[in-house]
Write a protein that holds these residues in place. Structure first.
Motif, PDB file in Angstrom:
ATOM      1  N   THR A  29       0.832  -1.204   0.000  1.00  0.00           N
ATOM      2  CA  THR A  29       0.000   0.000   0.000  1.00  0.00           C
ATOM      3  C   THR A  29       0.863   1.250   0.000  1.00  0.00           C
ATOM      4  O   THR A  29       1.758   1.400   0.833  1.00  0.00           O
ATOM      5  N   ASP A  30       0.604   2.143  -0.939  1.00  0.00           N
ATOM      6  CA  ASP A  30       1.255   3.452  -0.992  1.00  0.00           C
ATOM      7  C   ASP A  30       2.774   3.344  -0.926  1.00  0.00           C
ATOM      8  O   ASP A  30       3.430   3.992  -0.112  1.00  0.00           O
ATOM      9  N   ILE A  31       3.324   2.495  -1.792  1.00  0.00           N
ATOM     10  CA  ILE A  31       4.770   2.327  -1.848  1.00  0.00           C
ATOM     11  C   ILE A  31       5.233   2.543  -3.286  1.00  0.00           C
ATOM     12  O   ILE A  31       4.572   2.106  -4.235  1.00  0.00           O
ATOM     13  N   ALA A  32       6.314   3.264  -3.444  1.00  0.00           N
ATOM     14  CA  ALA A  32       6.850   3.565  -4.776  1.00  0.00           C
ATOM     15  C   ALA A  32       7.828   2.476  -5.193  1.00  0.00           C
ATOM     16  O   ALA A  32       8.757   2.144  -4.451  1.00  0.00           O
ATOM     17  N   THR A  33       7.606   1.913  -6.380  1.00  0.00           N
ATOM     18  CA  THR A  33       8.490   0.870  -6.897  1.00  0.00           C
ATOM     19  C   THR A  33       8.902   1.220  -8.320  1.00  0.00           C
ATOM     20  O   THR A  33       8.106   1.729  -9.102  1.00  0.00           O
ATOM     21  N   ALA A  34      10.145   0.943  -8.637  1.00  0.00           N
ATOM     22  CA  ALA A  34      10.668   1.236  -9.974  1.00  0.00           C
ATOM     23  C   ALA A  34      10.365   0.077 -10.919  1.00  0.00           C
ATOM     24  O   ALA A  34      10.413  -1.092 -10.536  1.00  0.00           O
ATOM     25  N   SER A  35      10.060   0.407 -12.163  1.00  0.00           N
ATOM     26  CA  SER A  35       9.717  -0.610 -13.153  1.00  0.00           C
ATOM     27  C   SER A  35      10.944  -1.394 -13.578  1.00  0.00           C
ATOM     28  O   SER A  35      12.084  -0.943 -13.433  1.00  0.00           O
ATOM     29  N   LEU A  36      10.705  -2.577 -14.131  1.00  0.00           N
ATOM     30  CA  LEU A  36      11.808  -3.374 -14.663  1.00  0.00           C
ATOM     31  C   LEU A  36      12.556  -2.628 -15.763  1.00  0.00           C
ATOM     32  O   LEU A  36      13.787  -2.665 -15.844  1.00  0.00           O
ATOM     33  N   ASP A  37      11.808  -1.943 -16.629  1.00  0.00           N
ATOM     34  CA  ASP A  37      12.459  -1.223 -17.722  1.00  0.00           C
ATOM     35  C   ASP A  37      13.442  -0.182 -17.198  1.00  0.00           C
ATOM     36  O   ASP A  37      14.443   0.117 -17.850  1.00  0.00           O
ATOM     37  N   ARG A  38      13.159   0.375 -16.045  1.00  0.00           N
ATOM     38  CA  ARG A  38      14.051   1.369 -15.470  1.00  0.00           C
ATOM     39  C   ARG A  38      15.321   0.744 -14.897  1.00  0.00           C
ATOM     40  O   ARG A  38      16.408   1.332 -14.987  1.00  0.00           O
ATOM     41  N   VAL A  39      15.218  -0.442 -14.303  1.00  0.00           N
ATOM     42  CA  VAL A  39      16.368  -0.977 -13.554  1.00  0.00           C
ATOM     43  C   VAL A  39      17.223  -1.973 -14.333  1.00  0.00           C
ATOM     44  O   VAL A  39      18.357  -2.246 -13.928  1.00  0.00           O
ATOM     45  N   ILE A  40      16.704  -2.551 -15.412  1.00  0.00           N
ATOM     46  CA  ILE A  40      17.516  -3.512 -16.172  1.00  0.00           C
ATOM     47  C   ILE A  40      18.793  -2.832 -16.661  1.00  0.00           C
ATOM     48  O   ILE A  40      18.766  -1.743 -17.231  1.00  0.00           O
ATOM     49  N   ARG A  41      19.940  -3.471 -16.374  1.00  0.00           N
ATOM     50  CA  ARG A  41      21.275  -2.992 -16.727  1.00  0.00           C
ATOM     51  C   ARG A  41      21.694  -1.763 -15.915  1.00  0.00           C
ATOM     52  O   ARG A  41      22.701  -1.107 -16.229  1.00  0.00           O
ATOM     53  N   ARG A  42      20.966  -1.437 -14.864  1.00  0.00           N
ATOM     54  CA  ARG A  42      21.307  -0.276 -14.048  1.00  0.00           C
ATOM     55  C   ARG A  42      21.651  -0.703 -12.626  1.00  0.00           C
ATOM     56  O   ARG A  42      21.371  -1.827 -12.210  1.00  0.00           O
ATOM     57  N   ASP A  43      22.193   0.237 -11.870  1.00  0.00           N
ATOM     58  CA  ASP A  43      22.487   0.018 -10.458  1.00  0.00           C
ATOM     59  C   ASP A  43      21.174   0.123  -9.684  1.00  0.00           C
ATOM     60  O   ASP A  43      20.560   1.194  -9.626  1.00  0.00           O
ATOM     61  N   VAL A  44      20.747  -0.979  -9.087  1.00  0.00           N
ATOM     62  CA  VAL A  44      19.432  -1.015  -8.442  1.00  0.00           C
ATOM     63  C   VAL A  44      19.382  -0.196  -7.163  1.00  0.00           C
ATOM     64  O   VAL A  44      18.288   0.143  -6.682  1.00  0.00           O
ATOM     65  N   ARG A  45      20.511   0.141  -6.602  1.00  0.00           N
ATOM     66  CA  ARG A  45      20.515   0.813  -5.303  1.00  0.00           C
ATOM     67  C   ARG A  45      19.818   2.168  -5.344  1.00  0.00           C
ATOM     68  O   ARG A  45      19.291   2.632  -4.322  1.00  0.00           O
ATOM     69  N   ALA A  46      19.797   2.791  -6.507  1.00  0.00           N
ATOM     70  CA  ALA A  46      19.135   4.093  -6.635  1.00  0.00           C
ATOM     71  C   ALA A  46      17.626   3.972  -6.816  1.00  0.00           C
ATOM     72  O   ALA A  46      16.927   4.994  -6.799  1.00  0.00           O
ATOM     73  N   PHE A  47      17.120   2.733  -6.948  1.00  0.00           N
ATOM     74  CA  PHE A  47      15.709   2.553  -7.291  1.00  0.00           C
ATOM     75  C   PHE A  47      14.981   1.578  -6.350  1.00  0.00           C
ATOM     76  O   PHE A  47      13.980   0.984  -6.741  1.00  0.00           O
ATOM     77  N   MET A  48      15.460   1.434  -5.135  1.00  0.00           N
ATOM     78  CA  MET A  48      14.802   0.541  -4.188  1.00  0.00           C
ATOM     79  C   MET A  48      13.449   1.120  -3.766  1.00  0.00           C
ATOM     80  O   MET A  48      13.225   2.335  -3.812  1.00  0.00           O
TER      81      MET A  48
END
Length: 326
Positions: A159-178
């Motif tokens: 509920t009411d939580i921001a999550t980054a899409s797969l398209d955003r994180v593939i091949r990227r550093d996930v730490r900025a998008f937790m």
């Protein structure tokens, strides 16, 4: 919502050097003709730090979902509503997608590899889900199998939580998008689960069996599309935009030859169809999306003199000219 056909094109351009080079001599006559007939009707300016890419925000806006808040579009709940269209799902459970994946950890990055490269079968994916499900259940999260690289998850923690899409994180550093939220208890639950599942999977027999078959390990998961649906399924527009994903697929692989081929197919397919529709007097909406921003275009009314001029004078606007704006 208008019944005018709406074509959303993800990764129409990219900032990658290979894409910029591929654009230079890319001939797209039908798109050029459309750009000569259309004018900008709105832009959505984004940043590379956004949790959702431009095409995802464009689709969310077209479906009247929560597109204005970064990372809060409830895609999993929306999909559940479409699957159960006769039920009023407003205010019902919070849902999310869970994608089993591989994180590559280096000294300064934690990179998400493309989940498709895992070559997960339905059998292996179900086995993995059954391994993880009891741990999720302890935090009130139910896992439901959907497809090899995507499970459904239901629980109040989404509920009411921001999550980054797969398209955003593939091949990227996930730490900025937790995942982030004003409810820090929910964030702590998801972060703890992430750490626990990484330890569980690190030496699990299922990964040893994959290694024996020369397949990459599954060592983490990604949560995306989380939230509750804010409106009944019946209020979602019936005319869903067309959004071909071939450019997206090639761009995420950084295969710019395939990206060029995909653009040629789009130009002679959906783009040519839209050009014909407009030539016959129809209304239409074209949304060109880059990695950050999007531009929506609609046909303009032309005088007889302008129509005659268009027969002899080619418009100077081409896709490459719009790259800086996307």
């Amino acid at each position: 919502m208008s019944d005018a056909p709406h074509l959303i094109i993800p990764f129409a351009t990219s900032t990658a050097p290979g894409c910029l080079q591929a654009l230079q001599d890319l001939a797209l006559p039908h798109l050029d003709a459309l750009l000569a007939r259309m004018a900008p009707a709105g832009t959505d300016d984004g940043e590379e730090s956004d949790y959702a890419l431009a095409h995802e925000r464009a689709m969310a806006a077209a479906l009247r979902l929560n597109a204005s808040r970064n990372g809060f579009t409830p895609w999993a709940a929306w999909e559940q509503a479409q699957a159960n269209a006769n039920a009023d799902t407003t205010g019902s459970s919070a849902w999310a997608f869970v994608t089993p994946c591989q994180w590559h950890v280096s000294t300064d990055r934690v990179t998400m590899l493309d989940p498709d490269f895992l070559q997960l079968t339905a059998c292996t994916s179900r086995t993995l889900m059954e391994i993880l499900a009891p741990w999720f259940a302890e935090d009130g999260i139910e896992l439901i199998y959907h497809e090899p690289t995507r499970w459904l998850a239901r629980g109040d923690v989404f509920t009411d939580i921001a999550t980054a899409s797969l398209d955003r994180v593939i091949r990227r550093d996930v730490r900025a998008f937790m995942p982030t939220s004003t409810n820090q208890d929910h964030v702590r639950v998801l972060h703890r689960l992430q750490s626990e599942m990484q330890m569980l999977l690190y030496t699990h027999p299922v990964n040893e069996a994959r290694a024996a078959d020369d397949l990459p390990p599954v060592n983490s998961f990604w949560i995306h599309g989380a939230g509750r649906l804010e409106r009944p399924a019946q209020t979602v527009p019936s005319a869903i935009p067309q959004m071909p994903m071939t450019l997206r697929d090639a761009a995420l692989r950084e295969d710019w030859a395939a990206w060029r081929a995909a653009w040629n197919d789009l130009d002679t397919g959906p783009v040519a169809d839209m050009q014909s529709h407009i030539d016959q007097g129809g209304a239409a909406v074209l949304t060109l999306c880059g990695e950050r921003s999007a531009m929506q275009l609609r046909p303009t009314q032309r005088s007889f003199a302008q129509k005659m001029k268009a027969l002899f004078v080619r418009s100077g606007v081409r896709l490459a000219d719009l790259s800086d704006q996307l």
